[in-house]
Enzyme design. Sequence first.
Site, PDB file in Angstrom:
ATOM      1  N   HIS A  51      73.477  -3.120  19.153  1.00  0.00           N
ATOM      2  CA  HIS A  51      73.524  -4.463  19.710  1.00  0.00           C
ATOM      3  C   HIS A  51      73.958  -4.406  21.174  1.00  0.00           C
ATOM      4  O   HIS A  51      74.411  -3.371  21.671  1.00  0.00           O
ATOM      5  CB  HIS A  51      74.477  -5.326  18.901  1.00  0.00           C
ATOM      6  N   GLU A  53      76.513  -5.606  22.739  1.00  0.00           N
ATOM      7  CA  GLU A  53      77.906  -5.281  22.982  1.00  0.00           C
ATOM      8  C   GLU A  53      78.168  -3.785  22.888  1.00  0.00           C
ATOM      9  O   GLU A  53      78.884  -3.213  23.719  1.00  0.00           O
ATOM     10  CB  GLU A  53      78.807  -6.028  21.979  1.00  0.00           C
ATOM     11  N   ARG A 206      52.479  -7.279  20.818  1.00  0.00           N
ATOM     12  CA  ARG A 206      51.477  -7.312  19.734  1.00  0.00           C
ATOM     13  C   ARG A 206      51.921  -6.507  18.523  1.00  0.00           C
ATOM     14  O   ARG A 206      51.644  -6.860  17.384  1.00  0.00           O
ATOM     15  CB  ARG A 206      50.151  -6.728  20.244  1.00  0.00           C
ATOM     16  N   THR A 218      35.789 -16.303  22.636  1.00  0.00           N
ATOM     17  CA  THR A 218      36.393 -15.176  23.353  1.00  0.00           C
ATOM     18  C   THR A 218      36.008 -13.859  22.699  1.00  0.00           C
ATOM     19  O   THR A 218      35.719 -12.870  23.380  1.00  0.00           O
ATOM     20  CB  THR A 218      37.928 -15.326  23.381  1.00  0.00           C
ATOM     21  N   LEU A 226      42.057  -5.664  20.796  1.00  0.00           N
ATOM     22  CA  LEU A 226      43.297  -6.315  20.367  1.00  0.00           C
ATOM     23  C   LEU A 226      44.189  -5.377  19.565  1.00  0.00           C
ATOM     24  O   LEU A 226      44.753  -5.739  18.536  1.00  0.00           O
ATOM     25  CB  LEU A 226      42.989  -7.579  19.548  1.00  0.00           C
TER      26      LEU A 226
END
Length: 336
Positions: A51, A53, A206, A218, A226
């Site tokens: 994390h 911290e 992604r 598209t 992709l």
Amino acid sequence: MNDEFYMNLAIDEAWKYQFLTYPNPAVGCLILSKNGEILSCEAHQKAGMPHAELNAVISALQRLNPNLKAVFKTAKNANELYALALQNHANLLSGARAYVSLEPCSHHGKTPPCANLLKELGFAKVIIATKDVSEHAKGGEQVLNVAGISTQIGVCKDRADELLEPFWAWSNGNFSFFKIALTQNGVASGGIISNHASRTHTHAIRSLVSLLVIGGNTVRTDRPTLDTRLINGGKNPDVLIYSNETKFDTSIPLFSIKDRKVTISNSLEAAFERHFVMFEGGGNALSNLDKRVKWLLIYRSNEFKDAKNISLNLKIKIMHRAEFDDNELLWCKIIN
């Protein structure tokens, strides 16, 4: 320098990893020495990793005692790193101050509780931008207060809440955003627009999304893949092609990606049943974007193109800017 200055640095650091921490929140932490010197400014980078911290503590300890670099290098995971910090801190951070964009966690999940770490290292004060309201992680402030550590909550709260908006949304069922690449003069078509660093960042995102949504026009025009080929070991997302026409040329590369499910539908409802969803497309897709999608990522290149630019009425708020070499990423919220 005031508390807002230091907290903004911590929040800016967390923005570097926005979305990349899924399903965890993006969190930043800055540590000041008892003498007011900035010792470290770090962020949580990926789920399962240390994390914010802990990253900030390790960085600060290594700055104060460079010999600790070799010690911390032996850690194989966040749990071991946490243990090494407790064993080797030698009170170097006693009296220090931490600025954290989200209340330190109080539970032991994949990584140990950050509130306990700050307590054991003898921090004098912890300044928190916003409270953690999740049932499993809240309570860090109380842990610190019981240990006699002073806390302050609410510094740069609005910015911190904005940073956390995706996390709260996907935790509650769905967060969806739209990604577009534009030239300086607003062209979104005609081949590759953004640079390699920007595309690599897109591929990293992604690899984490539950679903990628793209319009049928598209797909037919750009014949995209992709995938996540620009990052090592990235998971290729399932794809929903939003189209009234169900027949597509299956030699289009996106259909050939291993372990991918491709769905063709004239409804978007399935997308909003997934936790983390990326919409991709150009000007037409943006013009017809579902009103439930409020976040917009604009990768802006340093080039102009002699082509038609997108034209629409849209008001946005730019929440954060990032640079990818000579390109820029704008993290935006649609506000109309």
